[in-house]
Design a protein around this motif. Structure first.
Motif, PDB file in Angstrom:
ATOM      1  N   LEU A   1       0.848  -1.189   0.000  1.00 53.01           N
ATOM      2  CA  LEU A   1       0.000   0.000   0.000  1.00 53.01           C
ATOM      3  C   LEU A   1       0.886   1.243   0.000  1.00 53.01           C
ATOM      4  N   VAL A   2       0.552   2.200  -0.858  1.00 55.68           N
ATOM      5  CA  VAL A   2       1.195   3.518  -0.815  1.00 55.68           C
ATOM      6  C   VAL A   2       0.127   4.543  -0.456  1.00 55.68           C
ATOM      7  N   VAL A   3       0.536   5.555   0.296  1.00 57.16           N
ATOM      8  CA  VAL A   3      -0.378   6.608   0.735  1.00 57.16           C
ATOM      9  C   VAL A   3       0.183   7.950   0.285  1.00 57.16           C
ATOM     10  N   GLU A   4      -0.639   8.724  -0.378  1.00 55.95           N
ATOM     11  CA  GLU A   4      -0.286  10.090  -0.749  1.00 55.95           C
ATOM     12  C   GLU A   4      -1.344  11.027  -0.185  1.00 55.95           C
ATOM     13  N   ILE A   5      -0.873  12.114   0.437  1.00 60.48           N
ATOM     14  CA  ILE A   5      -1.746  13.152   0.959  1.00 60.48           C
ATOM     15  C   ILE A   5      -1.588  14.356   0.041  1.00 60.48           C
TER      16      ILE A   5
ATOM     17  N   ARG B   1      -1.277  18.131  -5.924  1.00 61.60           N
ATOM     18  CA  ARG B   1      -2.565  17.514  -6.248  1.00 61.60           C
ATOM     19  C   ARG B   1      -2.560  16.774  -7.587  1.00 61.60           C
ATOM     20  N   VAL B   2      -2.160  17.424  -8.658  1.00 58.66           N
ATOM     21  CA  VAL B   2      -2.161  16.795  -9.986  1.00 58.66           C
ATOM     22  C   VAL B   2      -1.140  15.670 -10.031  1.00 58.66           C
ATOM     23  N   HIS B   3      -0.004  15.911  -9.443  1.00 59.09           N
ATOM     24  CA  HIS B   3       1.072  14.913  -9.379  1.00 59.09           C
ATOM     25  C   HIS B   3       0.564  13.632  -8.702  1.00 59.09           C
ATOM     26  N   ASP B   4      -0.130  13.780  -7.553  1.00 66.07           N
ATOM     27  CA  ASP B   4      -0.625  12.625  -6.797  1.00 66.07           C
ATOM     28  C   ASP B   4      -1.786  11.927  -7.496  1.00 66.07           C
ATOM     29  N   ARG B   5      -2.716  12.709  -8.052  1.00 61.02           N
ATOM     30  CA  ARG B   5      -3.927  12.141  -8.657  1.00 61.02           C
ATOM     31  C   ARG B   5      -3.662  11.457  -9.993  1.00 61.02           C
ATOM     32  N   ILE B   6      -2.679  11.950 -10.737  1.00 60.37           N
ATOM     33  CA  ILE B   6      -2.473  11.424 -12.087  1.00 60.37           C
ATOM     34  C   ILE B   6      -1.149  10.681 -12.223  1.00 60.37           C
ATOM     35  N   LEU B   7      -0.032  11.401 -12.080  1.00 54.50           N
ATOM     36  CA  LEU B   7       1.275  10.798 -12.342  1.00 54.50           C
ATOM     37  C   LEU B   7       1.599   9.670 -11.371  1.00 54.50           C
ATOM     38  N   LYS B   8       1.564   9.964 -10.084  1.00 58.85           N
ATOM     39  CA  LYS B   8       1.940   8.932  -9.111  1.00 58.85           C
ATOM     40  C   LYS B   8       0.973   7.753  -9.147  1.00 58.85           C
ATOM     41  N   LYS B   9      -0.295   8.036  -9.278  1.00 58.77           N
ATOM     42  CA  LYS B   9      -1.292   6.952  -9.354  1.00 58.77           C
ATOM     43  C   LYS B   9      -0.974   6.024 -10.524  1.00 58.77           C
TER      44      LYS B   9
END
Length: 187
Positions: free
Chosen positions: A113-117, A123-131
């Motif tokens: 499991l990975v967790v991003e806040i 926001r864009v980095h976490d929602r799109i790229l990292k996901k």
């Protein structure tokens, strides 16, 4: 060619940036930000606000109490993705299936499991790229938290992509997978 990093300038190593080159920098050389590597491109984000760090602490405690034997919850680790030596991300938290492992990084094979806040700058980095990168690395679960909305979504990997699995209600996230835990997202 020098790459600007905050007020510092760091010379690009011969052959470009790799995980090995990034991790070989002297301690503190890139202090003052979160430094990640995606396909040879160095990404630098400012350190998170104090409220963000407090939420990381609360999450760590709640997830640790639910994780049980055989799992370890770790904040801010170097997570090396794939065998290309050119992707290194630093999630807010990871749940590792290799408790007690030593070294400077984990790989996707040791993470369930990975967790991003989210923050306004990520926001864009976490929602799109990292996901997308975590899904490509076949990490089973991705927990994305939006503290401004006091909401969270746990995504589960299905056919190589993340699908929403569990969503918070009223600021509380109740997990049943990959283990049981309840997290209150309200400050």
């Amino acid at each position: 060619m020098a790459a600007p990093v905050g007020e510092l300038r760091v010379e690009t190593p011969p052959g470009g940036w790799t995980v090995d080159a990034l991790l070989a920098l002297p301690p503190g050389r890139l202090a003052g930000g979160v430094v990640e590597l995606v396909d040879g491109l160095v990404l630098v984000s400012p350190l998170a606000r104090l409220e963000h760090q407090r939420l990381v602490g609360r999450l760590w405690g709640r997830l640790t109490s639910g994780a049980g034997a055989g799992l370890e919850v770790l904040p801010g680790v170097n997570l090396v993705l794939g065998n290309r030596n050119n992707r290194l991300l630093i999630p807010d938290l990871v749940v590792s299936s290799a408790p007690g492992l030593e070294g400077v990084s984990l790989t996707e094979k040791e993470v369930v499991l990975v967790v991003e806040i989210e923050s306004p700058s990520t926001r864009v980095h976490d929602r799109i790229l990292k996901k997308a990168l975590y899904a490509e690395a076949l990490i089973s679960y991705y927990l994305l938290i939006d503290p401004e909305q006091e909401s969270a979504t746990l995504f589960a990997l299905a056919d190589g992509e993340y699908a929403p699995h569990t969503k918070s209600e009223g600021g509380v996230l109740s997990l049943t997978e990959p283990f049981t835990a309840e997290v209150d997202l309200r400050g």
